[in-house]
Design a protein around this motif. Structure first.
Motif, PDB file in Angstrom:
ATOM      1  N   HIS A   9       4.028  -7.643   8.920  1.00  0.00           N
ATOM      2  CA  HIS A   9       3.629  -8.421  10.082  1.00  0.00           C
ATOM      3  C   HIS A   9       2.576  -9.432   9.634  1.00  0.00           C
ATOM      4  N   ARG A  10       2.736 -10.677  10.033  1.00  0.00           N
ATOM      5  CA  ARG A  10       1.890 -11.738   9.504  1.00  0.00           C
ATOM      6  C   ARG A  10       0.423 -11.533   9.865  1.00  0.00           C
ATOM      7  N   GLU A  11       0.118 -11.060  11.076  1.00  0.00           N
ATOM      8  CA  GLU A  11      -1.270 -10.960  11.523  1.00  0.00           C
ATOM      9  C   GLU A  11      -1.892  -9.600  11.208  1.00  0.00           C
ATOM     10  N   THR A  12      -1.174  -8.529  11.455  1.00  0.00           N
ATOM     11  CA  THR A  12      -1.754  -7.192  11.266  1.00  0.00           C
ATOM     12  C   THR A  12      -1.546  -6.648   9.861  1.00  0.00           C
ATOM     13  N   GLY A  13      -0.562  -7.165   9.127  1.00  0.00           N
ATOM     14  CA  GLY A  13      -0.281  -6.634   7.802  1.00  0.00           C
ATOM     15  C   GLY A  13       0.469  -5.331   7.796  1.00  0.00           C
ATOM     16  N   VAL A  14       0.963  -4.877   8.935  1.00  0.00           N
ATOM     17  CA  VAL A  14       1.705  -3.620   9.027  1.00  0.00           C
ATOM     18  C   VAL A  14       3.118  -3.820   8.494  1.00  0.00           C
ATOM     19  N   VAL A  15       3.594  -2.845   7.702  1.00  0.00           N
ATOM     20  CA  VAL A  15       4.953  -2.895   7.163  1.00  0.00           C
ATOM     21  C   VAL A  15       5.932  -2.556   8.290  1.00  0.00           C
ATOM     22  N   VAL A  16       6.798  -3.477   8.621  1.00  0.00           N
ATOM     23  CA  VAL A  16       7.784  -3.252   9.683  1.00  0.00           C
ATOM     24  C   VAL A  16       9.135  -2.834   9.127  1.00  0.00           C
ATOM     25  N   ALA A  17       9.398  -3.110   7.854  1.00  0.00           N
ATOM     26  CA  ALA A  17      10.662  -2.699   7.231  1.00  0.00           C
ATOM     27  C   ALA A  17      10.468  -2.686   5.728  1.00  0.00           C
ATOM     28  N   GLU A  18      11.169  -1.767   5.077  1.00  0.00           N
ATOM     29  CA  GLU A  18      11.129  -1.728   3.621  1.00  0.00           C
ATOM     30  C   GLU A  18      12.437  -1.141   3.104  1.00  0.00           C
ATOM     31  N   ARG A  19      12.792  -1.547   1.883  1.00  0.00           N
ATOM     32  CA  ARG A  19      14.041  -1.091   1.257  1.00  0.00           C
ATOM     33  C   ARG A  19      13.817  -1.009  -0.234  1.00  0.00           C
ATOM     34  N   HIS A  20      14.345   0.057  -0.855  1.00  0.00           N
ATOM     35  CA  HIS A  20      14.146   0.278  -2.275  1.00  0.00           C
ATOM     36  C   HIS A  20      15.490   0.606  -2.922  1.00  0.00           C
ATOM     37  N   TRP A  21      15.646   0.158  -4.154  1.00  0.00           N
ATOM     38  CA  TRP A  21      16.862   0.428  -4.929  1.00  0.00           C
ATOM     39  C   TRP A  21      16.474   1.041  -6.251  1.00  0.00           C
ATOM     40  N   LYS A  22      17.267   2.007  -6.677  1.00  0.00           N
ATOM     41  CA  LYS A  22      17.005   2.670  -7.952  1.00  0.00           C
ATOM     42  C   LYS A  22      17.568   1.856  -9.107  1.00  0.00           C
ATOM     43  N   GLU A  27      11.270   5.450 -13.046  1.00  0.00           N
ATOM     44  CA  GLU A  27       9.869   5.527 -13.428  1.00  0.00           C
ATOM     45  C   GLU A  27       9.046   5.302 -12.165  1.00  0.00           C
ATOM     46  N   LEU A  28       8.295   6.309 -11.773  1.00  0.00           N
ATOM     47  CA  LEU A  28       7.568   6.246 -10.522  1.00  0.00           C
ATOM     48  C   LEU A  28       6.186   5.635 -10.716  1.00  0.00           C
ATOM     49  N   LYS A  29       5.800   4.814  -9.774  1.00  0.00           N
ATOM     50  CA  LYS A  29       4.460   4.255  -9.712  1.00  0.00           C
ATOM     51  C   LYS A  29       3.981   4.348  -8.272  1.00  0.00           C
ATOM     52  N   ALA A  30       2.687   4.410  -8.078  1.00  0.00           N
ATOM     53  CA  ALA A  30       2.107   4.559  -6.742  1.00  0.00           C
ATOM     54  C   ALA A  30       1.120   3.439  -6.476  1.00  0.00           C
ATOM     55  N   VAL A  31       1.188   2.874  -5.282  1.00  0.00           N
ATOM     56  CA  VAL A  31       0.265   1.834  -4.837  1.00  0.00           C
ATOM     57  C   VAL A  31      -0.287   2.258  -3.482  1.00  0.00           C
ATOM     58  N   ALA A  32      -1.594   2.179  -3.308  1.00  0.00           N
ATOM     59  CA  ALA A  32      -2.236   2.558  -2.051  1.00  0.00           C
ATOM     60  C   ALA A  32      -3.194   1.453  -1.621  1.00  0.00           C
ATOM     61  N   ALA A  33      -3.295   1.226  -0.335  1.00  0.00           N
ATOM     62  CA  ALA A  33      -4.205   0.233   0.231  1.00  0.00           C
ATOM     63  C   ALA A  33      -5.255   0.941   1.067  1.00  0.00           C
ATOM     64  N   ALA A  34      -6.527   0.513   0.940  1.00  0.00           N
ATOM     65  CA  ALA A  34      -7.637   1.128   1.661  1.00  0.00           C
ATOM     66  C   ALA A  34      -8.309   0.095   2.550  1.00  0.00           C
ATOM     67  N   MET A  35      -8.799   0.550   3.712  1.00  0.00           N
ATOM     68  CA  MET A  35      -9.476  -0.337   4.651  1.00  0.00           C
ATOM     69  C   MET A  35     -10.975  -0.395   4.412  1.00  0.00           C
ATOM     70  N   GLU A  36     -11.518   0.540   3.620  1.00  0.00           N
ATOM     71  CA  GLU A  36     -12.953   0.552   3.334  1.00  0.00           C
ATOM     72  C   GLU A  36     -13.170   1.112   1.942  1.00  0.00           C
ATOM     73  N   MET A  70       0.961  16.163   1.645  1.00  0.00           N
ATOM     74  CA  MET A  70      -0.190  15.960   0.767  1.00  0.00           C
ATOM     75  C   MET A  70      -1.223  15.017   1.377  1.00  0.00           C
ATOM     76  N   VAL A  71      -0.781  14.055   2.183  1.00  0.00           N
ATOM     77  CA  VAL A  71      -1.692  13.078   2.785  1.00  0.00           C
ATOM     78  C   VAL A  71      -1.439  13.071   4.287  1.00  0.00           C
ATOM     79  N   ASP A  72      -2.468  13.363   5.063  1.00  0.00           N
ATOM     80  CA  ASP A  72      -2.359  13.409   6.513  1.00  0.00           C
ATOM     81  C   ASP A  72      -3.375  12.444   7.111  1.00  0.00           C
ATOM     82  N   GLY A  73      -2.890  11.428   7.822  1.00  0.00           N
ATOM     83  CA  GLY A  73      -3.782  10.454   8.433  1.00  0.00           C
ATOM     84  C   GLY A  73      -4.569   9.652   7.428  1.00  0.00           C
ATOM     85  N   GLY A  74      -4.018   9.466   6.229  1.00  0.00           N
ATOM     86  CA  GLY A  74      -4.711   8.719   5.195  1.00  0.00           C
ATOM     87  C   GLY A  74      -5.707   9.532   4.403  1.00  0.00           C
ATOM     88  N   LEU A  75      -5.807  10.838   4.676  1.00  0.00           N
ATOM     89  CA  LEU A  75      -6.761  11.709   3.979  1.00  0.00           C
ATOM     90  C   LEU A  75      -6.013  12.802   3.237  1.00  0.00           C
TER      91      LEU A  75
END
Length: 371
Positions: A9-22, A27-36, A70-75
Motif C-alpha cells: 500500500h503506497r501510504e501505509t506500507g502494508v503488504v496487500v499481496a505477495e507471491r513466491h516461486w521456488k 536457500e532460505l533467507k529472512a527479512v524483518a521490518a521494525a517500527m522502533e 514462534m512469533v506472536d504479535g511481532g514478539l
C-alpha cells in the motif's frame, strides 16, 4: 525472471499481496521490518532460530504455522526446540509410511524430557481424569429471564500416566467453542485443522485449554434454580415482612452444591430479624450485607428465609422498598450448559488404555438475580 513479488500500500506500507516461486535449490533467507529501535542481536538470534526450524521442514503449511507459533504479535513466543518438536514433529520416511498404514499415531520417545514434563515418570496406577468446567456469568431480570449471558469453559486435567503418553481428545460438536486458549503441550496443526486436541500432558493437575462459547445458551432451562421474594408492610412498626425462597426448577438434577445467596440491605434499615429453615445466616450491619450459606440443596426441602426489616423513623414511605439484587453462587455436575460433548479421549501410543474419567461441572460466576 522473478523469485518473489510483494505489492505494498503506497501510504501505509502494508503488504496487500505477495507471491513466491521456488528455484532449483532452496536457500532460505529472512527479512524483518521494525517500527522502533531494539537490540539487533535479539533480532538476529530470532531470525536465525526461525531459519533453522524452517530448514527442517518442507511443508509450506507447517512453515506458516511454525512462524505463527514462534512469533506472536511481532514478539518472540515459542522458541524452545523441545516445545517446537512436540508442536511440529519431524517425520522421517519410516514414520510417514507408518502414518499412512496405521494412522496419525506419533510415537513419542520414552526418555526425552519436555519443558512441561520431566523424563522417566512412573505411576503404579495409570489414570487420566478430565473436568470440563463451565462458568456462567448472567443477570436474571424480574421476569426470571436471563440477560447478558457469558459462558467461559475450562478443560482441567489430572494426569497420572507413566512415560511420555500421547493423548488425543476429540469433541462431537467443536463448533460451539469460540475463542480458545491452549496449553503449550497442545499441537497447533491438528487443532486448527479439525479442533482435535493432540498433546503430551504434564504430570499432575493442569488446564489443558479454555474457551468461550458462541452458541445460543438457553439458561432459562439449563440453570435449575430460581429466587422469589415476597414483601408486605408490617402493621406494628415502620417495617416490612420478608419471605425469600431459593427453589429448584423441574430438572433431572438431584442436588446443587455450594449454594449461597448474598444481598445488600437498603441504607435506611434500622435493624433486621431473619431466620431460615436451612443453612447458615451471616449479617454484617456495618457493611449492610446479608450472606445466606445454604450449602448442598436437593428436592427434599425448599430453602426459605423469613423475617422483617425495621426502617428508621425519618424514612419516607416511598423509600420503604426492599427489593435487593441477589448474587447467587452454585455448582453442579451434569452436562455442559453450552452443549459441548466429548466424542473420545484416547492414549495413542500405547495399546493398553488407562482409566479415563470425564465429567462436566457448571459453576456460577457473576450470577445476579434482580428481585
Amino acid at each position: 525472471m522473478f523469485a518473489s513479488i510483494w505489492v505494498f500500500h503506497r501510504e501505509t506500507g502494508v503488504v496487500v499481496a505477495e507471491r513466491h516461486w521456488k528455484g532449483g535449490k532452496e536457500e532460505l533467507k529472512a527479512v524483518a521490518a521494525a517500527m522502533e529501535e531494539f537490540p539487533p542481536a535479539a533480532a538476529v538470534e530470532l531470525l536465525d532460530r526461525i531459519l533453522e526450524e524452517m530448514e527442517r521442514r518442507t511443508d509450506p503449511v507447517d512453515r506458516q504455522l511454525l512462524l505463527d507459533e514462534m512469533v506472536d504479535g511481532g514478539l518472540p513466543d515459542t522458541t524452545q526446540l523441545a516445545e517446537l518438536q512436540v508442536l511440529f514433529p519431524e517425520e522421517d520416511l519410516v514414520q510417514r509410511v507408518s502414518t499412512v498404514l496405521l494412522g496419525n499415531q506419533m510415537n513419542v520417545g520414552q526418555g526425552r524430557a519436555l519443558p512441561w514434563r520431566r523424563a522417566n515418570i512412573s505411576h503404579l496406577k495409570n489414570e487420566f481424569l478430565l473436568d470440563v468446567v463451565e462458568r456462567v456469568d448472567a443477570t436474571v431480570n424480574r421476569e426470571g429471564r436471563h440477560e447478558s449471558v457469558t459462558v467461559v469453559g475450562s478443560v482441567v486435567a489430572n494426569s497420572r500416566l507413566s512415560g511420555l503418553p500421547d493423548m488425543m481428545l476429540t469433541f462431537s460438536n467443536p463448533e460451539v467453542m469460540g475463542a480458545c486458549n491452549l496449553h503449550p503441550c497442545v499441537r497447533l496443526k491438528p487443532f486448527l485443522t479439525d479442533r482435535a486436541v493432540s498433546f503430551v500432558p504434564p504430570d499432575g493437575h493442569f488446564t489443558l485449554m479454555s474457551y468461550t462459547t458462541e452458541a445460543a445458551v438457553a439458561l432459562d432451562t439449563a440453570i435449575p434454580l430460581y429466587v422469589r421474594l415476597q414483601t408486605a408492610p408490617d402493621a406494628g412498626i415502620p417495617g416490612s415482612k420478608v419471605n425469600m425462597v431459593v427453589g429448584f426448577k423441574p430438572s433431572s438434577l438431584k442436588s446443587l452444591d455450594g449454594v449461597r445467596a448474598l444481598f445488600q440491605l437498603p441504607p435506611h434499615i434500622l435493624r433486621t430479624d431473619f431466620s431460615t429453615n436451612c443453612g447458615t445466616l451471616h449479617m454484617d450491619m456495618n457493611e449492610r450485607m446479608c450472606s445466606w450459606d445454604i450449602g448442598t440443596m436437593d428436592h427434599t426441602r425448599t430453602p426459605c428465609l423469613t423475617g422483617m426489616v425495621a426502617w428508621e423513623d425519618t424514612v419516607l414511605e416511598d423509600q420503604m422498598s426492599f427489593s435487593p439484587t441477589v448474587q447467587l453462587s452454585f455448582s453442579y455436575v451434569h452436562s455442559s450448559v453450552s452443549g459441548l460433548a466429548i466424542r473420545s479421549l484416547k492414549l495413542m501410543n500405547e495399546p493398553q488404555q488407562p482409566f479415563r474419567g470425564v465429567r462436566f461441572v457448571v459453576q456460577s460466576g457473576s450470577y445476579e438475580v434482580c428481585l
